[in-house]
Enzyme design. Structure first.
Site, mmCIF file in Angstrom:
data_model
loop_
_atom_site.group_PDB
_atom_site.id
_atom_site.type_symbol
_atom_site.label_atom_id
_atom_site.label_comp_id
_atom_site.label_asym_id
_atom_site.label_seq_id
_atom_site.Cartn_x
_atom_site.Cartn_y
_atom_site.Cartn_z
ATOM 1 C CE LYS A 62 -11.168 3.982 -1.348
ATOM 2 N NZ LYS A 62 -10.510 4.631 -0.206
ATOM 3 C CE1 TYR A 104 0.900 -3.995 -32.903
ATOM 4 C CE2 TYR A 104 -0.216 -4.426 -30.814
ATOM 5 C CZ TYR A 104 -0.246 -3.959 -32.126
ATOM 6 O OH TYR A 104 -1.403 -3.479 -32.646
HETATM 7 C C1 LIG Z 1 -10.221 3.587 0.694
HETATM 8 C C2 LIG Z 1 -10.430 3.885 2.128
HETATM 9 C C3 LIG Z 1 -10.640 2.855 3.046
HETATM 10 C C4 LIG Z 1 -10.449 1.393 2.685
HETATM 11 O O1 LIG Z 1 -9.066 1.122 2.639
HETATM 12 P P1 LIG Z 1 -8.463 -0.324 2.297
HETATM 13 O O2 LIG Z 1 -7.008 -0.144 2.452
HETATM 14 O O3 LIG Z 1 -8.867 -0.631 0.894
HETATM 15 O O4 LIG Z 1 -9.065 -1.286 3.247
HETATM 16 C C5 LIG Z 1 -10.969 3.205 4.341
HETATM 17 N N1 LIG Z 1 -11.063 4.502 4.725
HETATM 18 C C6 LIG Z 1 -10.832 5.522 3.860
HETATM 19 C C7 LIG Z 1 -10.933 6.917 4.350
HETATM 20 C C8 LIG Z 1 -10.502 5.254 2.549
HETATM 21 O O5 LIG Z 1 -10.240 6.257 1.702
#
Ligand SMILES: *Cc1c(COP(=O)(O)O)cnc(C)c1O
Length: 345
Positions: free
Chosen positions: A39, A247
């Site tokens: 994601k 800045y």
């Molecule tokens: C984002 C997510 C993961 C991965 O989590 P990490 O902490 O990045 O390893 C796994 N399961 C679900 C449901 C998630 O939303």
């Protein structure tokens, strides 16, 4: 476009490190298969590229948050499955039914929306994070009857800490084993994998640790850095003793010093939290003054040869960079902007 033309900033991405991290997480997952959360554009590294590299290494289960992200990954490699963690809203149904990706159903409304399609789905159980998911009581009450479930999952709230919550969630999830028609069970994210074999079930879902994040002490020294932000020097100048830079003139030179201005800034995700603490080239170059939207000034006393057009690498090891900037390892990755060219090597 001229094929020799390149953008002045790039993310140098190490394929071998990504694959190494996935293999380590796979080994820690024991008998369970190891998937990948991709994601947020593969945690900023580019979802397409991550998918391609990990599928090539043998990873088969991928997770995104929304259908918008799933649509961008339409042609999945042979044998790979994609799950959409946020489930289906009414307005997603046409896209979801036509897609090869599965929704992860999170609520009773989502279940009733999906049931009549007869198509495969995953289901999220809320064992205590109280974010998304179905209550275990609803499962025992028959809420999942009639669904074609591939993977039953839950998500840990405190896996990066030694919290009693972990054991409570594990017990609540374990109580569902054999109580549904789901083909697989899945609980652990990156930190959850580090909690041990009890947490692995049939499928693990790491994100952070694939990309170089160290979620718990057990993973320290095992996980390799994958992403290296690099930018070209746009100008080299001498800052005279008494001159300030950037800045609000927050840095003033005490002695004459050489400075490189590089093509990188907070619009690329290198936030102002890097001012005064961030470095480049293995600690040899300190960031001077404020970080601008598109520019950063570096002390290049240690790089007498560095000139316009040269590429410098920002130090971006996630645990230490998180510690010095106060940003989380997740924020450091997912904030990496769209102007980087993402180059796998
Ligand atoms: C984002 C997510 C993961 C991965 O989590 P990490 O902490 O990045 O390893 C796994 N399961 C679900 C449901 C998630 O939303």
């Amino acid at each position: 476009m001229n094929r020799n033309w390149v953008t002045p900033l790039r993310l140098d991405l190490e394929k071998a490190a990504l694959v190494h991290n996935w293999r380590w997480l796979t080994a820690q997952s024991g008998q369970a298969a190891c998937g990948a959360a991709i994601k947020a554009n593969g945690y900023g590294l580019g979802a397409q590229g991550v998918l391609r590299q990990l599928a090539g290494a043998g990873c088969r289960d991928f997770f995104v948050a929304s259908w918008c992200e799933a649509l961008a990954l339409e042609d999945m490699p042979e044998g790979c499955a994609l799950s959409v963690l946020h489930g289906v809203r009414d307005e997603d149904m046409a896209v979801a039914v036509a897609s090869l990706a599965r929704p992860t159903l999170n609520s009773l409304a989502q279940i009733s929306r999906w049931r009549e399609t007869g198509k495969p789905c995953d289901v999220m159980i809320d064992t205590g994070i109280n974010r998304l998911g179905i209550a275990p009581e609803d499962v025992f009450g028959g809420a999942l009857d009639g669904l074609n479930i591939d993977t039953l999952m839950s998500h840990l709230a405190c896996a990066d800490e030694d919290s009693a919550m972990n054991g409570h969630q594990l017990a609540a999830f374990r109580a569902l084993a054999g109580r549904t028609t789901a083909r697989r069970l899945s609980l652990a994210n990156s930190a959850g994998i580090c909690l041990g074999a009890d947490y692995a079930f049939d499928l693990t879902r790491p994100g952070l640790a694939l990309y170089g994040g160290v979620p718990r002490a057990e993973a320290a020294g095992q996980i390799k850095q994958v992403a290296h932000p690099q930018a070209q020097i746009l100008q080299r100048r001498i800052l005279k003793a008494g001159d300030s830079i950037g800045y609000n003139a927050t840095f003033t030179a005490q002695v004459d010093m050489p400075v490189a201005i590089i093509n990188l800034g907070y619009a690329d995700g290198i936030l102002r939290a890097f001012a005064g603490v961030g470095t480049a080239e293995g600690g040899r170059c300190a960031i001077l003054g404020r970080v601008s939207m598109d520019l950063i000034a570096l002390d290049v006393l240690a790089l007498p040869e560095a000139k316009e057009g040269d590429w410098l690498t920002l130090d971006y090891a996630l645990p230490s960079t998180a510690a010095c900037t106060g940003l989380s390892q997740y924020e450091l990755l997912t904030g990496l902007g769209s102007r980087f060219e993402r180059v796998w090597r």
